[in-house]
Write an enzyme that holds these catalytic residues in place. Structure first.
Site, PDB file in Angstrom:
ATOM      1  CB  SER A  54      37.297  19.488  45.085  1.00 41.75           C
ATOM      2  OG  SER A  54      36.625  20.717  45.322  1.00 41.75           O
ATOM      3  CB  THR A  57      39.299  18.569  50.048  1.00 43.04           C
ATOM      4  OG1 THR A  57      40.367  18.587  49.108  1.00 43.04           O
ATOM      5  CG2 THR A  57      38.021  18.042  49.407  1.00 43.04           C
ATOM      6  CB  VAL A  59      44.508  17.040  51.459  1.00 40.55           C
ATOM      7  CG1 VAL A  59      45.782  16.517  50.830  1.00 40.55           C
ATOM      8  CG2 VAL A  59      44.343  16.465  52.862  1.00 40.55           C
ATOM      9  CB  CYS A  60      42.623  19.849  47.196  1.00 42.01           C
ATOM     10  SG  CYS A  60      42.056  18.167  46.875  1.00 42.01           S
ATOM     11  CB  ALA A  61      43.103  24.118  50.263  1.00 41.17           C
TER      12      ALA A  61
END
Length: 166
Positions: A54, A57, A59-61
């Site tokens: 997602s 979060t 780390v995803c961003a």
């Protein structure tokens, strides 16, 4: 099925990533304008499939920002950022971050993507979302690199993915 971890706790995926050298599985995902996109839309180009749980979060961003900066600058390459986030969330994130060199795609209409790529989380608190993985597909539609990130809160190996593009 792959066993990975979420903050050190074991979780499982629905399968394993496509093997290097095999044809990348077909997909039909939803863009931020609610139109659909699949491999034919990127025919003849290399694809980096940046798959993650997602955008909400850190780390995803971070992975979306990093691939926007690095891989998107390469010739004949498109970066597809894929998650279960709705297209509206993808659009909002990319607009707020000023990201224009990645294509955000949602699996919300296509649960088969997670199955076909082996990345749907089958248990744990993120059950139903996608694991963090990177698949690089060459211009002929074959898998050139794949990484199932072993710890969901860890960033992927950007250097290895980018090396597969050279």
């Amino acid at each position: 099925m792959a066993t990975i971890t979420l903050k050190g706790n074991p979780v499982h995926t629905s399968g394993t990533l496509p093997a290097v050298g095999t044809e990348a599985p077909f997909f039909c995902l939803v863009k931020t304008d609610l139109s659909e996109a699949g491999p034919a839309d990127f025919a003849g180009r290399r694809m980096v499939l940046n798959i993650f749980p997602s955008l909400d979060t850190a780390v995803c961003a971070a992975s979306v920002r990093r691939f926007n900066q690095e891989a998107a600058a390469l010739d004949n390459t498109v970066v597809l950022c894929i998650s279960a986030d709705l297209p509206f969330a993808h659009n909002r994130f990319c607009e707020l971050e000023g990201l224009t060199d990645v294509i955000a795609l949602s699996v919300f209409r296509s649960p088969e993507f997670g199955r076909d790529y082996g990345v749907t989380l089958t248990d744990g608190p993120l059950k139903g979302l996608l694991s963090r993985a990177v698949v690089v597909v060459d211009a002929d539609g074959r898998v050139a690199y794949s990484e199932q990130v072993p710890e969901i809160v860890q960033e992927p190996d950007y250097a290895a993915a980018l090396k597969a593009l050279q």
